[in-house]
Design an enzyme around this catalytic site. Structure first.
Site, short mmCIF file in Angstrom:
data_model
loop_
_atom_site.label_atom_id
_atom_site.label_comp_id
_atom_site.label_asym_id
_atom_site.label_seq_id
_atom_site.Cartn_x
_atom_site.Cartn_y
_atom_site.Cartn_z
N ASP A 180 3.71 -5.16 0.79
CA ASP A 180 2.49 -5.96 0.85
C ASP A 180 2.83 -7.25 1.63
O ASP A 180 4.00 -7.52 1.94
CB ASP A 180 1.94 -6.25 -0.55
CG ASP A 180 0.43 -6.53 -0.50
OD1 ASP A 180 -0.06 -6.96 0.57
OD2 ASP A 180 -0.26 -6.32 -1.51
C1 NOJ Z 1 -2.55 -8.37 0.51
C2 NOJ Z 1 -3.24 -7.35 -0.36
O1 NOJ Z 1 -2.61 -7.28 -1.62
C3 NOJ Z 1 -3.30 -5.96 0.23
O2 NOJ Z 1 -4.16 -5.17 -0.56
C4 NOJ Z 1 -3.74 -6.00 1.67
O3 NOJ Z 1 -3.79 -4.68 2.17
C5 NOJ Z 1 -2.78 -6.86 2.47
N1 NOJ Z 1 -2.75 -8.22 1.92
C6 NOJ Z 1 -3.15 -6.91 3.96
O4 NOJ Z 1 -4.33 -7.60 4.14
#
Ligand code: NOJ
Length: 734
Positions: free
Chosen positions: A289
């Site tokens: 993430d």
């Molecule tokens: C953080 C989020 O937790 C995730 O769900 C997302 O896909 C990513 N950022 C990218 O935006």
């Protein structure tokens, strides 16, 4: 995701030609850095707009004017495997650099968050799961995939598959609710819709199942918080939708931010290598993430970036989102023997395989015709699907004395700031919506010629406008439709709440309207199950509208006037008061289930029952269940029963099948959903419905992570929600 032998050979040949640096480059996901006035990484900017630190308008302005650095030189040098973004013209430009100007011509994965539609915004997932309509869930995903490709995106950071039991957690909005079985059906539908195109080879994307794993079990519902659980809980509650997605061939997974039993999921080789890639058989790759590798230092599991990067790659994390730690340190780590070449090759092979599977080596570009298709008004079939999804996701929670549907000829009063907010219908993680596509509830009512006076009075934040409230009370209409709930920014990432009652002064407004003798119909707009104890008792009717996407207003007005008979059910339990959270129907029994007597498992100051249970939802007609019969064959239990529409209009009921393993080697849930079917019946019509429970689905995972089917007594339930059920018993020997 299956590659042919020729494709596999292509990947191996390519891998054989790559330098160490080029291999590392494939593991790097870059985001364009916004330069010139707003110097944060792109993914942080997305998070800022998602969590409300900046408004959609501000975000739009920044996007329109900001200068960006797309790191073209790094792409040219083969040091970028993926880029985040949703601009098709730019995507073509960057692909051209990667394909024509880098040494090996490897195309880019273009990743983006397309959680519940892109420009065609569908209901948030918690709402859509409540349609219990697998086919619909697949069709919305397929349309999202098609739009994604037209926007230059070939990799969607979806579906979000976190089974969520605590409504304080803001991200409950993004996922399919609290039940592992429903979540697994949702997972299958979404993977099929995203990854299997039916019309043209161009219209599919690689899915990214997330957040792996147990992210939703964060303590106290606080986002990013620690999680602790037994192996059996992990396997029975949180893994099933990921297992289902892998069985459907999901291309990738995103490791979650949380630690699980002390090990952050970013560096957790047990969950990544042993379970996900080993047992569940992920053939594609795992991405971190955003910034999560660096956060392992903050977690206190790595001393510094280098240590975090080495731990992550060795644990089975293949692509770095946002930190460039792999880019900066992995080549040296391989030279130092801290990461083996086999480990690096495995990660690169997985990423290349997804690119090959996507057909990017043949055609990495977006056609101008696809780009043009979204330059104007949304195509009609897209609008129609948004509306169908919205209609099927609406849940009627209360309808005292059949106050609904309203008669279109009678005047009513409309209150609530949210009623007139087209920008608030879209819900969290809507990043490409256009205001002109969005239909507010007020606009939806106007579209059908409803007769009403409108006073905003108050919204989820801010003061109550006393003058407007007085006008609403003084108006001669007895019925008030009150649109209340949450702003989009109140759910989604980093939007946990300790108080999940209707926020701000909205409850006060409702109380004053009730006290003035009005008949109040609440239409809720919200991203999480709210604690509705007071509303359930005092209001005349409640329609759960969630954030239904761009056609919300039209769908709600059709339900209000009875043109559509609501058929949605709750994919999550609703509490009466905050302190009941986490609340979910499929909890284990205790030795002392809550009753009126003192020494039982309950609260002194709150009911033990939910406000509205999982699977609940009313209709403008009524359904009766009778004559449950259980029959058994070699592999299945078949529950057959008569479902009758006992009212005077046609309606659709979601008939549900639950099971309880009465005595097992581990305490099992009081009920577990095991099947459902949408059944449409004309007024007065009855039908024999058969729901099948496969014996192989009657087992559970024990604390060794082993699936066991234990002989013994099972209770089988059927009904229109998880509480009001017919029951029978069957003794099964496996
Ligand atoms: C953080 C989020 O937790 C995730 O769900 C997302 O896909 C990513 N950022 C990218 O935006």
């Amino acid at each position: 995701m299956k590659l042919t032998e020729t494709q596999k050979k292509f990947v191996e040949d390519l891998l054989g030609k790559m330098t160490l640096e080029e291999k590392v480059g494939q593991l790097n996901q870059d985001s364009p850095s916004i330069v010139g006035g707003f110097d944060v990484p792109f993914e942080e900017l997305i998070e800022m707009v998602t969590d409300g630190r900046i408004s959609q308008e501000e975000f739009g302005k920044i996007m329109a004017t900001a200068e960006r650095d797309y790191h073209e030189d790094d792409i040219r040098a083969g040091m970028v495997g993926s880029v985040m973004g949703n601009d098709p013209v730019k995507a073509n430009e960057l692909q051209r650099i990667a394909v024509e100007e880098s040494r090996l011509g490897i195309p880019l994965l273009m990743g983006f968050d397309v959680i519940h539609g892109l420009r065609s915004v569908f209901p948030i997932a918690i709402a859509e799961a409540g349609s219990f309509d697998d086919d619909l869930m697949e069709r919305t995903a397929r349309m999202a995939a098609k739009e994604s490709r037209a926007y230059g995106i070939n990799w969607n950071f979806a579906p979000m598959l976190d089974v969520a039991r605590d409504s304080r957690w803001g991200r409950v909005s993004e996922g399919p609710g609290e039940d592992p079985y429903l979540a697994s059906k949702f997972a299958r539908a979404k993977i099929k819709g995203l990854q299997n195109s039916t019309d043209s080879t161009e219209n599919y994307v690689a899915a990214c199942t997330k957040h792996y794993i147990a992210y939703s079990a964060c303590e106290a519902g606080r986002d990013y918080n620690t999680t602790t659980m037994s192996t059996s809980q992990l396997y029975n509650v949180y893994l099933p939708p990921f297992r289902a997605a892998m069985e459907e061939g999901a291309c990738s997974a995103m490791a979650s931010f949380n630690d699980l039993n002390g090990v952050p999921c970013t560096v957790n080789s047990y969950t990544l290598r042993d379970i996900l890639k080993g047992e569940l058989g992920l053939e594609g790759f795992v991405v971190s993430d955003a910034n999560a590798i660096r956060e392992c230092v903050v977690h206190g599991i790595a001393e510094d970036d280098v240590d975090a990067g080495i731990q992550a790659l060795n644990a089975g994390l293949d692509m770095d989102m946002g930190t460039r730690i792999f880019y900066d340190h992995i080549a040296q780590a391989v030279k130092d023997g801290k990461v083996s070449m086999e480990t690096l090759d495995d990660a690169v092979r997985r990423i290349l395989s997804v690119k090959v599977w996507l057909g990017l080596f043949e055609n990495p570009y977006v056609d101008q015709s696809a780009i043009d298709a979204y330059a104007k008004a949304l195509p009609e079939n897209h609008v129609a699907l948004c509306q169908e999804a919205a209609e099927k996701s609406i849940v009627l929670l209360k309808n005292q004395d059949n106050i609904l549907p309203l008669n279109k000829e009678n005047k009513f009063t409309l209150v609530g700031e949210l009623a007139d907010r087209p920008d608030e219908v879209v819900g969290a993680w809507s990043l490409a919506w256009q205001k002109d596509d969005c239909v507010s509830i007020k606009a939806g009512l106007e579209n059908v010629g409803a007769k009403f006076e409108y006073y905003p009075v108050c919204g989820p934040e801010g003061e109550l406008n006393i003058e407007e409230l007085k006008s609403a009370i003084d108006s001669d209409s007895e019925i008030v439709v009150a649109v209340v709930g949450e702003y989009t920014s109140m759910s989604g990432e980093a939007s946990s709440k300790a108080d999940i009652t209707i926020p701000g002064h909205q409850r006060e407004m409702l109380k004053k309207l009730v006290a003035a003798g009005k008949k109040v119909v609440a239409v809720l707009m919200n991203g999480r199950p709210l604690a509705l104890g007071w509303e359930a008792e005092k209001l005349n009717a409640i329609i759960e509208g969630w954030h239904l996407g761009i056609q919300m207003g039209n769908a709600i007005s059709k339900v209000l006037f009875g043109e559509i008979n609501p058929s949605g059910k709750l994919s999550s339990t609703f509490s009466s008061v905050n302190g009941q959270e986490p609340m979910y129907y499929n909890h284990p029994n205790t030795g002392r289930p809550g009753t009126k007597s003192k020494f039982t498992s309950k609260y002194l100051d709150a009911p033990i029952e939910p406000c509205f249970p999982f699977g609940y939802g009313l209709s403008y007609t009524t359904f009766e269940y009778s004559d449950l019969k259980l029959t058994e064959n070699k592999d299945e239990i078949i529950a057959s029963f008569i479902l009758k529409n006992t009212g005077d209009v046609a309606g659709t009921e979601v008939a549900q099948l639950y099971m309880q393993d009465v005595a097992a080697s581990l305490v099992r849930p009081v009920k577990e959903l095991k099947g459902y079917e949408r059944v449409t019946l004309a007024a007065g019509q009855s039908k024999e419905v058969k729901l099948t429970l496969r014996k192989c689905d009657m087992g559970f995972y024990n604390n060794q992570g082993k699936y066991v089917c234990e002989d013994g007594l099972f209770r089988i339930y059927v009904g229109g929600n998880s509480c009001d059920v017919l029951d029978g018993e069957v003794r099964v020997a496996f």
